[in-house]
Every structure is written in structure tokens, then in C-alpha cells.
Design a protein around this motif. Structure first.
Motif, PDB file in Angstrom:
ATOM      1  N   ILE A 127      -5.787   1.829   7.637  1.00 52.08           N
ATOM      2  CA  ILE A 127      -7.253   1.801   7.732  1.00 52.08           C
ATOM      3  C   ILE A 127      -7.688   0.761   8.765  1.00 52.08           C
ATOM      4  O   ILE A 127      -8.584   1.008   9.580  1.00 52.08           O
ATOM      5  N   ALA A 128      -7.006  -0.390   8.755  1.00 53.17           N
ATOM      6  CA  ALA A 128      -7.339  -1.410   9.769  1.00 53.17           C
ATOM      7  C   ALA A 128      -7.162  -0.823  11.176  1.00 53.17           C
ATOM      8  O   ALA A 128      -7.996  -1.049  12.061  1.00 53.17           O
ATOM      9  N   GLN A 129      -6.094  -0.038  11.378  1.00 54.25           N
ATOM     10  CA  GLN A 129      -5.874   0.564  12.711  1.00 54.25           C
ATOM     11  C   GLN A 129      -6.985   1.565  13.061  1.00 54.25           C
ATOM     12  O   GLN A 129      -7.364   1.690  14.224  1.00 54.25           O
ATOM     13  N   SER A 130      -7.487   2.290  12.048  1.00 63.20           N
ATOM     14  CA  SER A 130      -8.581   3.239  12.313  1.00 63.20           C
ATOM     15  C   SER A 130      -9.802   2.530  12.867  1.00 63.20           C
ATOM     16  O   SER A 130     -10.616   3.117  13.567  1.00 63.20           O
ATOM     17  N   ILE A 131      -9.962   1.254  12.499  1.00 63.97           N
ATOM     18  CA  ILE A 131     -11.162   0.513  12.908  1.00 63.97           C
ATOM     19  C   ILE A 131     -10.882  -0.353  14.144  1.00 63.97           C
ATOM     20  O   ILE A 131     -11.632  -0.332  15.115  1.00 63.97           O
ATOM     21  N   VAL A 132      -9.780  -1.114  14.084  1.00 70.43           N
ATOM     22  CA  VAL A 132      -9.501  -2.126  15.125  1.00 70.43           C
ATOM     23  C   VAL A 132      -8.777  -1.522  16.322  1.00 70.43           C
ATOM     24  O   VAL A 132      -8.975  -1.955  17.456  1.00 70.43           O
ATOM     25  N   GLY A 133      -7.923  -0.529  16.069  1.00 69.70           N
ATOM     26  CA  GLY A 133      -7.077   0.046  17.114  1.00 69.70           C
ATOM     27  C   GLY A 133      -5.627  -0.068  16.683  1.00 69.70           C
ATOM     28  O   GLY A 133      -5.333  -0.550  15.585  1.00 69.70           O
ATOM     29  N   PRO A 134      -4.687   0.355  17.562  1.00 70.80           N
ATOM     30  CA  PRO A 134      -3.284   0.429  17.137  1.00 70.80           C
ATOM     31  C   PRO A 134      -2.656  -0.921  16.812  1.00 70.80           C
ATOM     32  O   PRO A 134      -1.717  -0.993  16.023  1.00 70.80           O
ATOM     33  N   ASN A 135      -3.178  -1.990  17.417  1.00 70.33           N
ATOM     34  CA  ASN A 135      -2.572  -3.310  17.228  1.00 70.33           C
ATOM     35  C   ASN A 135      -3.454  -4.182  16.340  1.00 70.33           C
ATOM     36  O   ASN A 135      -4.627  -4.407  16.660  1.00 70.33           O
ATOM     37  N   VAL A 136      -2.873  -4.627  15.233  1.00 67.05           N
ATOM     38  CA  VAL A 136      -3.660  -5.399  14.260  1.00 67.05           C
ATOM     39  C   VAL A 136      -2.908  -6.684  13.936  1.00 67.05           C
ATOM     40  O   VAL A 136      -1.743  -6.653  13.539  1.00 67.05           O
ATOM     41  N   GLU A 137      -3.600  -7.796  14.115  1.00 68.94           N
ATOM     42  CA  GLU A 137      -2.995  -9.122  13.923  1.00 68.94           C
ATOM     43  C   GLU A 137      -3.692  -9.840  12.761  1.00 68.94           C
ATOM     44  O   GLU A 137      -4.908  -9.718  12.593  1.00 68.94           O
ATOM     45  N   LEU A 138      -2.896 -10.597  12.007  1.00 69.18           N
ATOM     46  CA  LEU A 138      -3.465 -11.373  10.901  1.00 69.18           C
ATOM     47  C   LEU A 138      -4.233 -12.573  11.433  1.00 69.18           C
ATOM     48  O   LEU A 138      -3.736 -13.296  12.303  1.00 69.18           O
TER      49      LEU A 138
END
Ligand SMILES: O=C(O)CCC(=O)C(=O)O
Length: 255
Positions: free
Chosen positions: A87-98
């Protein structure tokens, strides 16, 4: 619908409203197990109040701990759970960092409120890619001080932030007029860090237990370096595409 991601309708809802309520992200049994982990962690940690300065005189209390994956491996697994990262990728894009994560336990009868605010002033970024996922480990009806939001307020961009706790102007964003989002154990709410949000007092006879995970696109530049935390920069999905020469952490710290 992408697997483990938002449907097209959910994505449109998010874009318009600045948040999306995902029901049953994890099942009730898993939520109960995570809840037990957090309450045990709170027991090990001891009392630790995080009531905001602008509501300090309200005789309320809230337990918190940041970076809980340094205290319990269950949360290391949850941070990279594809149901969360998809879900985070659906919003932020393919790369998600903490960026960071934190537990909140609002105790019964006098669990502290969160004044209405944007998260932006705490950790401003150039492209506003930052999102929060609030995962509920027990039911959060209105009387438990569930999350309240001003739908669409993310489209205002950064707004005036008042006082040490950077709350929103109360005349423009009274908590009573905000939309409550009652949630069930296992539900998650994903929201933009520009969304005006907050929550009321827990006046029920049960605690409200949540984990909040703050995530961003690794290419989004922080505008200051005040809100650092342990584990910040860990990739939860995809890659960090920036060119970075390798260096030992102890050399970087010494530089
Ligand atoms: O858990 C809540 O009710 C809100 C938490 C929150 O707004 C925050 O940590 O910024």
C-alpha cells in the motif's frame, strides 16, 4: 488492483482526501498478538508520557516508544510486511524508506488527545512524499479517541503551525468538526503528512493500541535533519536509487 496494493478506487480516494482507511489489513488474531507484544514492551520500558504540551493540563496520559523494531523482532517483520509496503508503494512509489515508527497506548478513561496538526512541520521534505500508516491492534471507536481528519486538507499544502507542538489553528480546524475514523483491530489508515489530523481523549474503559509507521521516497530531500531516529533510512520496499559510495558507519560518524 495491484497485489497487496490499493485498488484504483482507493487510490483516487487517497488522492482526493489525503488518507485511506484499509479495513482488515491484518487479521484479528495477528492484531491481538501485536497488541500483546506492545503491552509487554510498555511493561519492560516503564512509564513514558507523550502528552503534547498544548494539552498537558488536561490530566491525561499516553504511553509511547519510538523505533519499536529495536525492541521486538515482531515489528521488524511488520515493517516489511508486503501488506503494509504494497500500500505504501501504491502511494509513495516503488521505493519506500523508513523514517521512524512509534507505538501509542492511550490508557483507559484518560488517554491523551492529539491536537489537530500536520506532521509536515516536524520533518519537512521538498516533495511531500512522506506518509504515515497507523495500524490498529484493538478496536478504536470514537469514545477511545479514534483518529479524526480534515479530508482534503493535504491539498492546502503546509499551513500555519502553532507552539512547541506545531498544532493547527484551533479556530480553523476545531477537533469537534473533524471527521472521526472509527477503526477495528487489524485496520490501518494511511495518510499524507500534510493531512490535518488529530484524535480525542480515550474515555472508554479499554486502552487504544496502535503503531504509526512514517515512510518516504528515499529521493525526497529532508529540509532539516532534526527528526533523526534509529533505523531511519532502512529500505522497506524497492531500492535507494541514489549513487552512494560505500563507507563504514563508524567512518561516516567520525567525518
Ligand atoms: O494516534 C493518534 O491518534 C494520532 C497520532 C498522531 O497524530 C501523530 O503521532 O502525529
Amino acid at each position: 488492483m495491484t497485489s497487496n496494493g490499493l485498488s484504483e478506487a482507493q487510490r483516487e480516494f487517497y488522492q482526493h482526501n489525503g488518507y485511506v482507511h484499509v479495513r482488515g489489513l491484518i487479521d484479528a488474531g495477528e492484531a491481538a498478538a501485536y497488541r500483546a507484544e506492545l503491552h509487554a514492551l510498555a511493561e519492560r520500558q516503564g512509564d513514558n508520557d507523550a502528552t503534547w504540551s498544548s494539552v498537558k493540563d488536561s490530566d491525561t496520559h499516553i504511553l509511547h516508544c519510538h523505533d519499536v523494531h529495536f525492541r521486538s523482532a515482531a515489528f521488524t517483520r511488520l515493517l516489511v510486511d508486503p501488506r503494509v509496503t504494497g500500500i505504501a508503494q501504491s502511494i509513495v512509489g516503488p521505493n519506500v524508506e523508513l523514517h521512524h515508527n512509534k507505538m501509542f497506548i492511550k490508557p483507559p478513561e484518560r488517554g491523551s488527545p492529539f491536537p489537530m496538526h500536520q506532521d509536515y512541520p516536524y520533518f519537512p521534505h521538498a516533495r511531500h512524499s512522506m506518509i504515515a500508516a497507523i495500524i490498529h491492534f484493538d478496536d478504536a471507536p470514537e469514545e477511545k479517541g479514534c483518529l479524526r481528519v480534515y479530508p482534503g486538507s493535504h491539498r492546502l499544502g503546509p499551513i500555519e503551525a502553532i507552539g512547541d507542538d506545531h498544532h493547527a489553528p484551533e479556530d480553523r480546524f476545531p477537533i469537534e468538526r473533524a471527521t472521526p475514523i472509527p477503526a477495528k483491530a487489524g485496520d490501518a489508515i494511511f495518510m499524507s503528512y500534510l493531512l490535518v489530523h488529530g484524535s480525542g481523549v480515550n474515555v472508554s474503559d479499554e486502552p487504544r493500541t496502535t503503531l504509526l509507521i512514517q515512510m518516504r521516497d528515499p529521493e525526497d530531500e529532508p529540509l532539516n535533519d532534526r527528526h533523526t531516529s534509529r533505523g531511519q533510512g532502512m529500505m522497506l520496499a524497492g531500492i535507494d536509487p541514489r549513487h552512494q559510495a560505500f563507507g563504514f558507519a563508524w567512518e561516516e560518524q567520525a567525518a
